[in-house]
Scaffold this motif. Structure first.
Motif, PDB file in Angstrom:
ATOM      1  N   GLY A 118      38.981  42.678  68.178  1.00 26.97           N
ATOM      2  CA  GLY A 118      39.075  41.491  67.109  1.00 26.97           C
ATOM      3  C   GLY A 118      39.423  42.348  65.486  1.00 26.97           C
ATOM      4  O   GLY A 118      39.546  42.534  65.532  1.00 26.97           O
ATOM      5  N   GLU A 119      40.374  43.269  66.169  1.00 25.11           N
ATOM      6  CA  GLU A 119      40.956  44.297  65.582  1.00 25.11           C
ATOM      7  C   GLU A 119      42.158  43.794  64.638  1.00 25.11           C
ATOM      8  O   GLU A 119      42.382  43.368  63.604  1.00 25.11           O
ATOM      9  CB  GLU A 119      41.572  45.096  66.094  1.00 25.11           C
ATOM     10  N   CYS A 120      42.939  42.190  65.677  1.00 29.91           N
ATOM     11  CA  CYS A 120      43.461  41.512  64.539  1.00 29.91           C
ATOM     12  C   CYS A 120      43.712  40.550  65.788  1.00 29.91           C
ATOM     13  O   CYS A 120      43.846  40.530  67.124  1.00 29.91           O
ATOM     14  CB  CYS A 120      44.582  42.335  65.184  1.00 29.91           C
ATOM     15  N   ASP A 121      44.636  39.763  65.746  1.00 25.70           N
ATOM     16  CA  ASP A 121      44.899  38.710  66.575  1.00 25.70           C
ATOM     17  C   ASP A 121      46.165  38.299  67.078  1.00 25.70           C
ATOM     18  O   ASP A 121      46.530  37.664  67.913  1.00 25.70           O
ATOM     19  CB  ASP A 121      45.674  36.948  65.172  1.00 25.70           C
ATOM     20  N   LEU A 122      47.477  39.228  66.855  1.00 27.38           N
ATOM     21  CA  LEU A 122      48.382  39.634  67.109  1.00 27.38           C
ATOM     22  C   LEU A 122      48.650  40.846  66.949  1.00 27.38           C
ATOM     23  O   LEU A 122      48.793  41.165  66.264  1.00 27.38           O
ATOM     24  CB  LEU A 122      49.488  38.461  66.080  1.00 27.38           C
ATOM     25  N   ALA A 123      48.831  41.617  68.068  1.00 29.52           N
ATOM     26  CA  ALA A 123      49.234  43.476  68.296  1.00 29.52           C
ATOM     27  C   ALA A 123      51.249  43.479  68.585  1.00 29.52           C
ATOM     28  O   ALA A 123      50.810  42.289  69.925  1.00 29.52           O
ATOM     29  CB  ALA A 123      48.150  43.960  69.540  1.00 29.52           C
ATOM     30  N   VAL A 124      50.469  44.622  68.056  1.00 31.38           N
ATOM     31  CA  VAL A 124      52.709  43.908  68.309  1.00 31.38           C
ATOM     32  C   VAL A 124      53.187  45.884  68.350  1.00 31.38           C
ATOM     33  O   VAL A 124      52.682  46.241  68.000  1.00 31.38           O
ATOM     34  CB  VAL A 124      53.797  43.418  67.043  1.00 31.38           C
ATOM     35  N   ALA A 125      54.088  46.197  69.807  1.00 33.32           N
ATOM     36  CA  ALA A 125      54.321  47.088  70.085  1.00 33.32           C
ATOM     37  C   ALA A 125      55.430  47.440  69.565  1.00 33.32           C
ATOM     38  O   ALA A 125      56.584  47.033  69.590  1.00 33.32           O
ATOM     39  CB  ALA A 125      54.498  47.159  71.706  1.00 33.32           C
ATOM     40  N   SER A 126      54.983  48.688  68.602  1.00 34.81           N
ATOM     41  CA  SER A 126      56.622  50.191  68.391  1.00 34.81           C
ATOM     42  C   SER A 126      56.885  50.752  68.999  1.00 34.81           C
ATOM     43  O   SER A 126      56.318  51.371  70.108  1.00 34.81           O
ATOM     44  CB  SER A 126      56.435  49.942  66.727  1.00 34.81           C
ATOM     45  N   PHE A 127      57.861  50.416  69.917  1.00 33.95           N
ATOM     46  CA  PHE A 127      58.420  51.915  70.478  1.00 33.95           C
ATOM     47  C   PHE A 127      58.144  53.414  70.246  1.00 33.95           C
ATOM     48  O   PHE A 127      58.481  53.575  68.981  1.00 33.95           O
ATOM     49  CB  PHE A 127      59.566  51.526  71.195  1.00 33.95           C
ATOM     50  N   SER A 128      57.409  54.286  70.841  1.00 32.24           N
ATOM     51  CA  SER A 128      57.426  56.037  69.883  1.00 32.24           C
ATOM     52  C   SER A 128      58.720  56.560  70.106  1.00 32.24           C
ATOM     53  O   SER A 128      58.451  57.432  69.046  1.00 32.24           O
ATOM     54  CB  SER A 128      56.162  56.865  70.432  1.00 32.24           C
ATOM     55  N   ARG A 129      59.485  56.105  70.645  1.00 32.07           N
ATOM     56  CA  ARG A 129      60.759  57.140  71.019  1.00 32.07           C
ATOM     57  C   ARG A 129      61.575  55.903  71.090  1.00 32.07           C
ATOM     58  O   ARG A 129      61.774  54.893  71.514  1.00 32.07           O
ATOM     59  CB  ARG A 129      61.278  57.228  72.494  1.00 32.07           C
ATOM     60  N   ARG A 130      63.030  56.526  70.147  1.00 28.67           N
ATOM     61  CA  ARG A 130      64.147  55.687  70.170  1.00 28.67           C
ATOM     62  C   ARG A 130      65.212  55.497  70.923  1.00 28.67           C
ATOM     63  O   ARG A 130      65.364  56.748  71.514  1.00 28.67           O
ATOM     64  CB  ARG A 130      64.738  55.998  68.552  1.00 28.67           C
ATOM     65  N   ARG A 197      49.436  43.495  63.130  1.00 30.43           N
ATOM     66  CA  ARG A 197      48.939  44.548  63.675  1.00 30.43           C
ATOM     67  C   ARG A 197      50.352  45.284  64.338  1.00 30.43           C
ATOM     68  O   ARG A 197      49.812  44.868  65.717  1.00 30.43           O
ATOM     69  CB  ARG A 197      47.897  44.913  63.656  1.00 30.43           C
ATOM     70  N   GLU A 198      50.460  46.078  64.194  1.00 26.23           N
ATOM     71  CA  GLU A 198      51.358  46.707  64.895  1.00 26.23           C
ATOM     72  C   GLU A 198      50.410  48.361  65.566  1.00 26.23           C
ATOM     73  O   GLU A 198      49.668  49.155  65.380  1.00 26.23           O
ATOM     74  CB  GLU A 198      52.786  46.950  64.734  1.00 26.23           C
ATOM     75  N   TYR A 199      51.166  48.870  66.872  1.00 16.14           N
ATOM     76  CA  TYR A 199      50.157  49.241  67.616  1.00 16.14           C
ATOM     77  C   TYR A 199      51.837  50.795  68.410  1.00 16.14           C
ATOM     78  O   TYR A 199      52.673  49.924  68.882  1.00 16.14           O
ATOM     79  CB  TYR A 199      49.632  49.428  68.991  1.00 16.14           C
ATOM     80  N   GLU A 200      52.055  51.806  68.236  1.00 22.17           N
ATOM     81  CA  GLU A 200      52.610  52.527  68.741  1.00 22.17           C
ATOM     82  C   GLU A 200      52.170  52.608  70.232  1.00 22.17           C
ATOM     83  O   GLU A 200      51.169  53.780  70.336  1.00 22.17           O
ATOM     84  CB  GLU A 200      53.212  54.077  67.476  1.00 22.17           C
ATOM     85  N   LEU A 201      53.114  52.899  71.252  1.00 19.97           N
ATOM     86  CA  LEU A 201      53.448  53.072  72.291  1.00 19.97           C
ATOM     87  C   LEU A 201      54.460  53.685  73.076  1.00 19.97           C
ATOM     88  O   LEU A 201      55.799  53.394  72.511  1.00 19.97           O
ATOM     89  CB  LEU A 201      53.028  51.387  73.139  1.00 19.97           C
TER      90      LEU A 201
END
Length: 234
Positions: A118-130, A197-201
């Motif tokens: 329940g932290e968010c309804d839509l969780a999106v990953a951002s890449f930790s490395r370009r 919310r975005e999460y760096e992975l």
């Protein structure tokens, strides 16, 4: 590890993988997903691949939705979404990802956990490395378009790695055409009041470079981003 991976066999989670000509990576991607989200149904949206992607996905244990000609990313993922949401019992949560993640697909678990908790309804990953990429024009436009349409500020506006409540995917159908899929989904979800919310992975994928093929790919992205923006501006 989150509880969804323990009860995936009860239909709580559906995984949809977008793929086109990923025969060399799709098997590893599917196996990583099946091992991480034990019991979840894994669907591969194969966009008329010509290299055996569909066969490799099925051998790895995925259910494949494929049509005779290319319908673009949004069209084919939309078809797979209709299939995944149409099962009984319907999934409560959906994870979308790209077929070129390989073994790093196992690192998508925090996205599913975040939505489940329940932290968010839509969780999106951002890449930790370009990895690869061009000069940022297409991504910059995507970020601007999302901000202009719904006010959301994203580090990774076109990330295809995202977990969500199933009703968000239903809301977004039919998905925006081609590479505009993620922009359309993000705008539709935020406008409807869902929390993003975005999460760096630490993820890996097949990066495009600053060569002719890469520039043509990003030109196609920009075309689809513009179409998605114009459709939602109206």
């Amino acid at each position: 590890m989150g509880s969804l991976r323990a009860v995936g066999g009860d239909g709580a989670l559906a995984v949809i993988v977008a793929a086109r000509n990923e025969a060399d990576r799709i098997g590893e991607t599917v196996r990583a997903l099946r091992a991480t989200f034990a019991g979840a149904r894994v669907w591969v949206a194969d966009d008329a691949s010509e290299d055996g992607t569909a066969e490799a996905a099925m051998l790895a244990g995925a259910e494949v939705v494929s049509r005779g000609r290319s319908h673009g990313k949004g069209g084919n993922v939309g078809a797979a979404a209709e299939a995944a949401l149409g099962v009984v019992p319907a999934p409560a949560f959906v994870l979308l990802c790209d077929g070129d993640l390989g073994g790093s697909a196992a690192r998508l678990a925090p996205l599913v956990d975040a939505v489940e908790r329940g932290e968010c309804d839509l969780a999106v990953a951002s890449f930790s490395r370009r990895l690869g990429g061009g000069f940022g024009l297409a991504v910059g436009f995507a970020g601007w378009a999302i901000r202009r349409l719904c006010g959301a500020e994203l580090e990774a506006p076109i990330s295809g790695q995202r977990a969500m409540r199933a009703e968000i995917l239903r809301l977004a159908l039919p998905l925006a055409a081609g590479f505009g899929m993620e922009i359309g989904m993000t705008v539709d979800a935020v406008r409807a009041g869902y929390r993003l919310r975005e999460y760096e992975l630490d993820l890996e994928h097949r990066a495009t470079g600053r060569d002719l093929r890469g520039f043509l790919h990003r030109a196609g992205q920009l075309r689809d981003f513009t179409r998605a923006y114009r459709a939602r501006r109206r």
